[in-house]
Design a protein around this motif. Structure first.
Motif, mmCIF file in Angstrom:
data_model
loop_
_atom_site.group_PDB
_atom_site.id
_atom_site.type_symbol
_atom_site.label_atom_id
_atom_site.label_comp_id
_atom_site.label_asym_id
_atom_site.label_seq_id
_atom_site.Cartn_x
_atom_site.Cartn_y
_atom_site.Cartn_z
ATOM 1 N N GLU A 103 0.833 -1.202 0.000
ATOM 2 C CA GLU A 103 0.000 0.000 0.000
ATOM 3 C C GLU A 103 0.869 1.253 0.000
ATOM 4 N N VAL A 104 0.500 2.218 -0.856
ATOM 5 C CA VAL A 104 1.201 3.500 -0.946
ATOM 6 C C VAL A 104 0.418 4.533 -0.151
ATOM 7 N N LEU A 105 1.067 5.149 0.828
ATOM 8 C CA LEU A 105 0.390 6.182 1.616
ATOM 9 C C LEU A 105 0.304 7.482 0.839
ATOM 10 N N THR A 106 1.424 7.903 0.282
ATOM 11 C CA THR A 106 1.429 9.147 -0.483
ATOM 12 C C THR A 106 2.666 9.185 -1.370
ATOM 13 N N ILE A 107 2.641 10.087 -2.350
ATOM 14 C CA ILE A 107 3.782 10.330 -3.234
ATOM 15 C C ILE A 107 4.130 11.805 -3.111
ATOM 16 N N LEU A 108 5.352 12.073 -2.681
ATOM 17 C CA LEU A 108 5.792 13.456 -2.475
ATOM 18 C C LEU A 108 6.414 13.982 -3.758
ATOM 19 N N THR A 109 5.802 14.992 -4.316
ATOM 20 C CA THR A 109 6.290 15.628 -5.540
ATOM 21 C C THR A 109 6.630 17.080 -5.225
ATOM 22 N N GLY A 110 7.653 17.593 -5.838
ATOM 23 C CA GLY A 110 8.103 18.961 -5.576
ATOM 24 C C GLY A 110 9.509 19.180 -6.070
ATOM 25 N N HIS A 111 10.303 18.115 -6.028
ATOM 26 C CA HIS A 111 11.667 18.223 -6.556
ATOM 27 C C HIS A 111 11.615 18.322 -8.079
ATOM 28 N N SER A 112 12.511 19.113 -8.608
ATOM 29 C CA SER A 112 12.603 19.249 -10.070
ATOM 30 C C SER A 112 13.778 18.468 -10.639
ATOM 31 N N GLY A 113 14.462 17.726 -9.798
ATOM 32 C CA GLY A 113 15.566 16.901 -10.249
ATOM 33 C C GLY A 113 15.505 15.528 -9.606
ATOM 34 N N MET A 114 16.469 14.692 -9.950
ATOM 35 C CA MET A 114 16.500 13.335 -9.422
ATOM 36 C C MET A 114 16.712 13.355 -7.909
ATOM 37 N N VAL A 115 15.865 12.617 -7.180
ATOM 38 C CA VAL A 115 15.983 12.545 -5.729
ATOM 39 C C VAL A 115 16.926 11.389 -5.394
ATOM 40 N N LYS A 116 18.004 11.714 -4.634
ATOM 41 C CA LYS A 116 19.056 10.721 -4.430
ATOM 42 C C LYS A 116 19.313 10.380 -2.969
ATOM 43 N N GLY A 117 18.491 10.903 -2.052
ATOM 44 C CA GLY A 117 18.699 10.589 -0.645
ATOM 45 C C GLY A 117 17.489 10.959 0.193
ATOM 46 N N VAL A 118 17.168 10.103 1.190
ATOM 47 C CA VAL A 118 16.069 10.366 2.119
ATOM 48 C C VAL A 118 16.516 9.979 3.524
ATOM 49 N N THR A 119 15.982 10.686 4.524
ATOM 50 C CA THR A 119 16.283 10.376 5.914
ATOM 51 C C THR A 119 15.123 10.829 6.788
ATOM 52 N N TRP A 120 14.880 10.086 7.899
ATOM 53 C CA TRP A 120 13.762 10.352 8.796
ATOM 54 C C TRP A 120 14.229 11.084 10.047
ATOM 55 N N ASP A 121 13.372 11.981 10.519
ATOM 56 C CA ASP A 121 13.543 12.586 11.832
ATOM 57 C C ASP A 121 13.391 11.479 12.886
ATOM 58 N N PRO A 122 14.290 11.369 13.878
ATOM 59 C CA PRO A 122 14.214 10.257 14.844
ATOM 60 C C PRO A 122 12.943 10.244 15.690
ATOM 61 N N ILE A 123 12.228 11.357 15.793
ATOM 62 C CA ILE A 123 10.960 11.330 16.534
ATOM 63 C C ILE A 123 9.767 11.227 15.590
ATOM 64 N N ASP A 138 19.052 16.380 -6.982
ATOM 65 C CA ASP A 138 19.968 17.027 -7.918
ATOM 66 C C ASP A 138 19.532 18.436 -8.272
ATOM 67 N N ASP A 139 18.340 18.842 -7.842
ATOM 68 C CA ASP A 139 17.899 20.215 -8.115
ATOM 69 C C ASP A 139 18.519 21.215 -7.145
ATOM 70 N N LYS A 140 19.572 20.764 -6.434
ATOM 71 C CA LYS A 140 20.348 21.594 -5.508
ATOM 72 C C LYS A 140 19.491 22.084 -4.349
ATOM 73 N N SER A 141 18.770 21.143 -3.756
ATOM 74 C CA SER A 141 17.930 21.514 -2.619
ATOM 75 C C SER A 141 17.702 20.311 -1.716
ATOM 76 N N ILE A 142 17.404 20.637 -0.453
ATOM 77 C CA ILE A 142 16.892 19.659 0.500
ATOM 78 C C ILE A 142 15.505 20.129 0.913
ATOM 79 N N ARG A 143 14.548 19.230 0.857
ATOM 80 C CA ARG A 143 13.180 19.566 1.254
ATOM 81 C C ARG A 143 12.815 18.755 2.496
ATOM 82 N N VAL A 144 12.157 19.426 3.414
ATOM 83 C CA VAL A 144 11.700 18.800 4.653
ATOM 84 C C VAL A 144 10.184 18.684 4.587
ATOM 85 N N TRP A 145 9.676 17.481 4.820
ATOM 86 C CA TRP A 145 8.243 17.198 4.708
ATOM 87 C C TRP A 145 7.679 16.846 6.087
#
Length: 1005
Positions: A163-183, A192-199
């Motif tokens: 099951e897919v909960l959601t798909i996060l769209t917003g980056h304009s380049g290839m997404v090459k890394g993800v990490t979770w907040d420990p809480i 690759d769009d030279k940005s980090i986005r926090v969701w």
């Protein structure tokens, strides 16, 4: 610090793009390129960490190799509980692996090394449109995030893959890394769009976008593995620039500021990995106060690895020229002292630190205090605020129960605490060959009855640390360990051979209990032809399935003429013509299934064929009455099917037969009266001596012929009774015994042999006789049902027909039973089981073999494995274990359809247990349904359940309400006491919990 490069950890010279250490520290996984596909390898950690184990040939190095990915594997990550391994690659797939609980060593195709462990792909996740470069598990393994070159981040529901909960769209380049907040409040992704986005995980909306530190970046790297510190204060990114120099940018949680960075690498940073532990150490000289900090490892394209402490301005250690190519991934052990790094050159490096170097680790209690100090909550409470003390007390009780359970698990050898989210199999798969039935036809041919093999509930095993002692399943390379098959050897195969009875004996009807045992696979295929010929007067049983029409019938001549044009139509007309000359006594009572459909469809085709043929002689009209046949001598009234005939028709007696406009009467087979008959009496306990009812018919005593009924216990004759009429069927249990006689009567006896009442006289011969509790069930040959309460001497079901549940004549009765509560269960050949509801006076279907809702149900996470195995009752006897576990999930639906289908199936099971009057099963399915609704947050239905269990709160409402305090012998408010703690596990439903908990406490007072 100790540094080691184990050369035996490799992918045969191919690049290794990912590495991760299991939470228990006994294994680590690598992912990369294989020979012609992606490769995932699980290795033993002991030979890497200890030199003695590395030299010991009996200690295995590689535990398992999986080549299921179609292209290169870019990332591998263990779940936090250690039960699952996730892998993703260029084939756009995420695969979830689980250790199998059975099976020995195996060798991958085309490989010489044997796998010590067996890992199975339990789920394959398909959603991305491009290569997947990174994956990450959420802190509590509730979600799995994956990012791809298709510029998206997919959030998967890890409790209910795929099951897919959601798909996060917003980056304009290839997404090459993800990490979770420990809480668990945020998710960060780098692109690759030279940005980090926090969701935000609350609504999956974008919280912030950080791009300034990456504006000067030129070129790109294969991966951008960012990482979040275990205290939640910082995100450290890959591939940032500061004054034209490569850095690892530090982004603070407070305001998402980026004033600091890690500098020193000569080329772009590719991967960052924080140690999962928080450390404490005295940093400043002369100070007695320990400082808390985090530890971070950084890998770069300059082939170097650096280790940093957030309390120091300079790195703890830097190792230059460690590899021949770029560093691709890093992994810390749960202990916090071991670090693994992998490179594009296909090699792995191992670092071992001392506590003096890296610091003292905080335990879980100290970490929770830190979280409470920083965020006002700990990891267990997540983001929901507790509103009342009742919820605090409930959480405290649940925590104590979990600690007790964990203590029991730790006390057992070679086991670790685990979170069970699905039932675990403790036995190997079903031995198919030992259960299949092989029959032989009279000509010596073998026939194997097809056996349905249900999907296995779960093949996962509880994860235990891989020991560094010589493994019992491992043997040196010069020894070959045979692999045991799940199937038995042919010499040990148990074959059940059944002899087919001759056609001459098949005219005598057999009891319902003997139908299934005497069915022959091939004979059933031929019955559509042989039944017509058997019923013909004066005919003999044919050897081949051929029907010869009666020569006296004019219509048979027409049928023969039309056979060349249409063989199927000729066969139907010939069969209809043969019916004309049948005598009433030779008519077969139960019509059989044909390839052309039901009898009504046959008659329809016959009418069509007759219209296309030449006009035949006028046939007398058949009048249908209930139980009599009439002689028609007058002229036909009403419209005529065919043209009038001038031939004179001789009146003759005709039998009632189905037509296209009249439904055929149901007829069930009658038990054949045998000379002797033995019936096992069900006493309800296995340890007691076997109890038998023995019947002996036709005992001559001078000029009198009598018939004897014996009651035997352990071979000893306890009592016997004589009857004047021959006995055709017998049944009994621990309460009473009953026999059916040839004169259409039923006699009931107590266990001591005393006659309970006068014989019950019925209108027709008996087809079935069954006992359950104090209830007696009788089915007549005319498919009519009776149920009596022998203890109270009252009728429960009177003369109820089976016509509503047997609309097609091809459907036959396979099994009949009655529960201890007096609910009859009729199982038909189409796989459906029915019961009669005495309150509503109607039939209800309680089980269907090929139930679509059951196949779509996804309730396995809501079932307690132990309860599902132990539950016994009339409903569970109709169903298989996978239906109770809910592990099959044959069809994959959208999340909303999956949810609706599961709720519908669970509610059907609950109502089936209710109508079958099975209290234990009702409670099992009620709690399972509640767990699923709590898991899905279905508050409206939960409120209805709580209202039903609680009852009216005010006396005025209680006087007018029809609410009953018990259901199937279960106290409803006692059930509510078990339901409320389940509701309390979901903090979003804490108000619902508090509302009904307060009302329940009021009733107790």
């Amino acid at each position: 610090m100790r540094l080691l490069k184990p050369t035996w950890v490799n992918h045969d010279g191919k690049p290794i793009f990912a590495i991760d250490i299991h939470p228990d520290g006994s294994r680590f996984a690598t992912g990369g390129q294989g020979d012609d596909s992606g490769r995932v390898v699980i290795w033993n950690m002991a030979p890497v960490a200890k030199e003695d184990d590395e030299k010991n040939e009996n200690v295995p190095r590689m535990l398992c190799e999986m080549d299921n990915h179609l292209a290169c594997v870019n990332c591998v990550r263990w779940s936090n509980n250690g039960l699952y391994l996730a892998s993703a690659g260029d084939d756009r797939l995420v695969m979830i692996w689980q250790l199998m609980s059975y099976g020995g060593m195996s060798t991958p195709f085309g490989k010489s090394k044997a796998n010590i462990e067996r890992w199975r792909c339990t789920s394959t996740l398909r959603q991305h449109a491009g290569d997947i470069l990174d994956i990450a598990w959420s802190p509590h393994d509730a979600w799995l995030a994956s990012c791809s070159v298709d510029n998206t981040v997919v959030i998967w529901n890890a409790v209910k893959f795929p099951e897919v909960l959601t798909i996060l769209t917003g980056h304009s380049g290839m997404v090459k890394g993800v990490t979770w907040d420990p809480i668990g409040k945020y998710l960060a992704s780098q692109s690759d769009d030279k940005s980090i986005r926090v969701w935000r995980t609350m609504d999956w909306k974008e919280e912030n976008k950080i791009s300034k530190p990456f504006e000067e970046c030129g070129g790109t790297t294969h991966v951008l593995r960012c990482s979040w510190s275990p205290d939640g204060h910082y995100i450290v990114s890959a591939h940032a620039m500061n004054n034209r120099g490569p850095t690892a940018q530090i982004i603070e949680r407070d305001g998402w500021k980026f004033k600091m960075d890690f500098v020193g690498h000569r080329k772009a940073v590719t991967c960052v990995r924080f140690n999962s532990n928080i450390f404490s150490k005295i940093i400043k000289k002369g100070s007695s106060k320990a400082q808390q900090f985090s530890c971070c490892a950084i890998g770069s394209r300059d082939r170097a690895v650096s280790v940093w402490l957030t309390a120091l301005k300079r790195p703890l250690v830097v190792i230059h020229d460690l590899f021949k190519n770029s560093v691709m991934d890093l992994a810390w052990s749960k202990s916090g002292t071991q670090l693994l790094a992998c490179s594009w050159d296909g090699t792995v490096a191992f670092f071992d630190f001392d506590q003096d170097e890296i610091g003292h680790q905080l335990n879980q209690e100290e970490k929770n205090k830190l979280y409470e100090k920083i965020y006002g909550k700990n990891l267990g409470v997540a983001n929901t605020v507790i509103e009342n003390p009742d919820m605090l007390n409930l959480l405290k009780m649940q925590k104590e129960q979990q600690e007790k359970l964990a203590a029991k698990v730790q006390a057992s050898p070679l086991s670790t605490p685990k979170k069970v989210i699905a039932p675990i199999m403790d036995k190997p798969p079903t031995d198919v060959k030992s259960k299949q039935i092989e029959t032989r036809t009279p000509d010596g041919r073998r026939r194997i009855t097809p056996l349905y093999i249900a999907p296995q509930v779960n093949v996962g095993a509880p994860m235990v640390p891989f020991t560094n002692v010589p493994h019992p399943a491992f043997s040196p390379a010069n020894q070959v360990t045979p692999i045991k098959s799940a199937f038995k050897e042919p010499s040990k195969l148990s074959i059940k051979t059944e002899k087919q009875e001759s056609d001459s004996d098949s005219e005598d009807a057999k009891p319902l209990s003997a139908l299934q045992a005497n069915i022959q696979p091939m004979a059933a295929l031929d019955s559509r032809f042989t039944e017509k010929s058997k019923a013909t007067s004066g005919s003999t049983a044919p050897e081949k399935t051929k029907v010869t029409p009666s020569p006296q019938s004019p219509s048979s001549v027409a049928a023969a003429a039309a056979a060349a044009a249409c063989a199927a139509a000729a066969a139907a007309v010939a069969a209809a013509a043969s019916d004309k000359n049948k005598e009433p006594s030779k008519i077969k009572e139960t019509p059989k299934t044909t390839n052309t459909g039901s009898p009504s469809s046959l008659s329809g085709s016959k009418r069509k064929d007759e219209g296309s043929l030449k006009p035949g002689p006028k046939r007398p009209r058949k009048e249908y009455t209930k139980n009599v046949t009439e002689v028609k001598t007058g002229p036909r009234k009403g419209p005529m099917i065919g043209p009038p005939s001038t031939q004179e028709v001789t009146p003759k007696v005709v039998t009632t037969a189905p037509s296209s406009t009249s439904k055929p009467r149901l007829k069930l087979p009658v038990p054949k009266i045998e000379k002797t008959l033995s019936v096992q009496v069900s006493t309800g306990t296995d340890h007691q001596a076997s109890v038998m009812l023995e019947v002996e018919n036709d005992i001559s005593s001078g000029k009198v012929t009598l018939h004897r009924l014996k009651y035997l216990k352990g071979g000893e004759d306890l009592w016997n009774n004589m009857l004047a009429s021959r006995i055709s069927a017998a049944a009994g249990n621990s309460h009473f015994c009953a026999v059916a006689t040839e004169n259409k009567a039923v006699s009931v006896y107590t266990i001591g042999g005393r006659r309970k009442s006068l014989p019950i006289i019925l209108s027709e011969p008996i087809s079935g006789l069954h006992c359950g509790g104090w209830y007696l069930l009788v089915i007549l040959a005319s498919a009519r049902l009776f149920v009596w309460d022998i203890k109270k001497q009252v009728v429960v079901i009177k003369n109820e027909t089976l016509t509503p549940i047997m609309p097609v004549s091809s459907v036959t009765v396979e099994n009949v039973s009655i529960t201890n509560a007096g609910a009859p269960i009729i199982t038909l050949s189409n796989g459906k089981s029915f019961t009669f509801n005495t309150a509503l006076c109607c039939w209800m279907m309680v089980h269907e073999k090929d139930n679509v809702l059951q196949s779509c149900s996804d309730h396995q996470t809501s079932v307690l494995a132990q309860a599902a195995v132990q539950i016994q009752g009339p409903l569970s006897s109709l169903q298989s274990k996978p239906n109770r576990f809910g592990a099959s999930r044959v069809f994959q639906l959208s999340p909303q359809m999956q949810k609706s289908s599961t709720l519908s199936h669970l509610e059907s099971q609950l109502n089936a247990a209710l109508v079958l009057k099975s209290g234990k099963e009702y409670k099992f399915w009620l709690l399972t349904c509640v767990r699923y609704m709590v898991q899905e947050g279905v508050e409206s239905r939960l409120r209805e359940v709580c209202d039903e269990m609680l009852g009216p709160c005010y006396k005025a409402d209680a006087d007018t309400s029809s609410w009953e305090s018990h259901v199937l012998g279960l106290n409803k408010r006692k059930l509510l006491e078990e339901i409320l703690p389940i509701i309390g596990t979901n903090l979003k439903l804490q108000r619902l919990y508090s509302e009904y908990q307060d009302q329940l406490e009021m009733f107790k007072k």
